[in-house]
Design a protein around this motif. Structure first.
Motif, PDB file in Angstrom:
ATOM      1  N   MET A 198      48.182  45.732  49.344  1.00 29.39           N
ATOM      2  CA  MET A 198      48.151  45.060  48.047  1.00 29.39           C
ATOM      3  C   MET A 198      49.555  44.692  47.597  1.00 29.39           C
ATOM      4  O   MET A 198      49.791  43.565  47.123  1.00 29.39           O
ATOM      5  N   ALA A 236      44.062  39.625  48.049  1.00 32.03           N
ATOM      6  CA  ALA A 236      44.047  40.809  47.178  1.00 32.03           C
ATOM      7  C   ALA A 236      42.612  41.246  46.906  1.00 32.03           C
ATOM      8  O   ALA A 236      42.331  42.448  46.784  1.00 32.03           O
ATOM      9  N   THR A 252      40.918  44.950  47.584  1.00 29.36           N
ATOM     10  CA  THR A 252      40.183  45.658  46.539  1.00 29.36           C
ATOM     11  C   THR A 252      38.770  46.003  46.990  1.00 29.36           C
ATOM     12  O   THR A 252      38.289  47.125  46.787  1.00 29.36           O
ATOM     13  N   ARG A 295      40.437  50.880  41.801  1.00 30.65           N
ATOM     14  CA  ARG A 295      41.202  50.626  40.568  1.00 30.65           C
ATOM     15  C   ARG A 295      42.644  51.108  40.704  1.00 30.65           C
ATOM     16  O   ARG A 295      43.567  50.472  40.184  1.00 30.65           O
ATOM     17  N   VAL A 354      44.468  48.508  42.529  1.00 25.68           N
ATOM     18  CA  VAL A 354      44.650  47.359  41.642  1.00 25.68           C
ATOM     19  C   VAL A 354      45.832  47.584  40.707  1.00 25.68           C
ATOM     20  O   VAL A 354      46.669  46.690  40.519  1.00 25.68           O
ATOM     21  N   LEU A 387      44.975  41.508  36.516  1.00 27.25           N
ATOM     22  CA  LEU A 387      44.348  42.753  36.083  1.00 27.25           C
ATOM     23  C   LEU A 387      42.899  42.534  35.678  1.00 27.25           C
ATOM     24  O   LEU A 387      42.006  43.303  36.081  1.00 27.25           O
ATOM     25  N   GLN A 409      40.740  41.481  38.938  1.00 27.51           N
ATOM     26  CA  GLN A 409      40.574  42.548  39.923  1.00 27.51           C
ATOM     27  C   GLN A 409      39.684  43.670  39.402  1.00 27.51           C
ATOM     28  O   GLN A 409      38.843  44.204  40.137  1.00 27.51           O
ATOM     29  N   LEU A 410      39.841  44.028  38.133  1.00 29.39           N
ATOM     30  CA  LEU A 410      38.977  45.076  37.572  1.00 29.39           C
ATOM     31  C   LEU A 410      37.542  44.593  37.461  1.00 29.39           C
ATOM     32  O   LEU A 410      36.591  45.372  37.638  1.00 29.39           O
ATOM     33  N   ASP A 445      36.225  42.439  39.535  1.00 31.00           N
ATOM     34  CA  ASP A 445      35.788  42.499  40.929  1.00 31.00           C
ATOM     35  C   ASP A 445      35.286  43.893  41.276  1.00 31.00           C
ATOM     36  O   ASP A 445      34.223  44.059  41.891  1.00 31.00           O
ATOM     37  N   ASP A 500      40.035  34.729  37.483  1.00 33.68           N
ATOM     38  CA  ASP A 500      41.471  34.729  37.749  1.00 33.68           C
ATOM     39  C   ASP A 500      42.058  33.331  37.563  1.00 33.68           C
ATOM     40  O   ASP A 500      43.071  33.153  36.882  1.00 33.68           O
TER      41      ASP A 500
END
Length: 206
Positions: free
Chosen positions: A11, A40, A44, A57, A60, A98, A101-102, A104, A131
């Motif tokens: 990452m 990324a 994740t 997380r 991330v 942020l 990704q969270l 996701d 995103d």
């Protein structure tokens, strides 16, 4: 934490590489960073499948911190037209990363019990769309110019045909659509390494 080290390293490497490659254009609508950043989501999703949402997380948040550091460094480096990274870009980048990704992680976790491909594909598609929408809106929309009044983004508001062939839209919308299309394509391609890595590490989860 040791088991998460490969994900953390991957990452961090993706975030650093993307922050560097975004400075180099690829055609009219993209930068080279558009082809590395979507990875990324693969990292994740792999952490989520192999070790669960909590582990994902953590990875991330590592990526988020690395991204902040890269953005802060970029704001201090002067290019031909000013800082390599403006505060609007830094804010948009951090907020988009942020949030997406969270999201996701959350979507993946809800779908983890279905077909092997559904969770990584749907979560990546949803996360990528969010995103792209957050980053390009915060970084370039004229409606948010109050965020950084000294930063002139009028060039991004120039009205042109969408991707050179569609209806007339602000330039930043074309940039966003091109970026989103790359993310969608890579979300599909990423299913191949996702399947292979999961089978190699946790055959019972594949």
């Amino acid at each position: 934490m040791t088991r998460l080290l490969p994900g953390v390293i991957a990452m961090a490497a993706i975030v650093v590489a993307s922050n560097i490659l975004v400075q180099f254009l690829f055609g009219q609508w993209l930068t080279w960073g558009a082809f590395t950043y979507p990875l990324a989501f693969l990292v994740t999703d792999l952490m989520n499948r192999l070790y669960g949402p909590s582990a994902a997380r953590k990875v991330v948040f590592v990526g988020f911190v690395v991204g902040i550091v890269c953005s802060l460094i970029g704001t201090q480096i002067m290019g031909e037209f000013g800082p390599l990274v403006t505060w609007r870009i830094a804010l948009g980048s951090g907020l988009a990363f942020l949030t997406a990704q969270l999201l996701d992680v959350s979507v993946f976790d809800r779908l983890r019990g279905g077909a092997w491909w559904r969770a990584p594909l749907v979560s990546s598609i949803v996360g990528s769309a969010v995103d792209t929408a957050i980053f390009f809106t915060v970084a370039f929309s004229g409606a948010l110019s109050f965020i950084e009044p000294a930063n002139d983004v009028s060039w991004a508001g120039e009205v042109l045909p969408l991707l050179g062939v569609g209806p007339a839209v602000p330039l930043w919308v074309s940039l966003a659509v091109a970026d989103w299309c790359v993310k969608m394509g890579l979300a599909l391609i990423a299913l191949v390494p996702f399947r292979a890595i999961v089978k190699a590490n946790r055959p019972q989860l594949a």
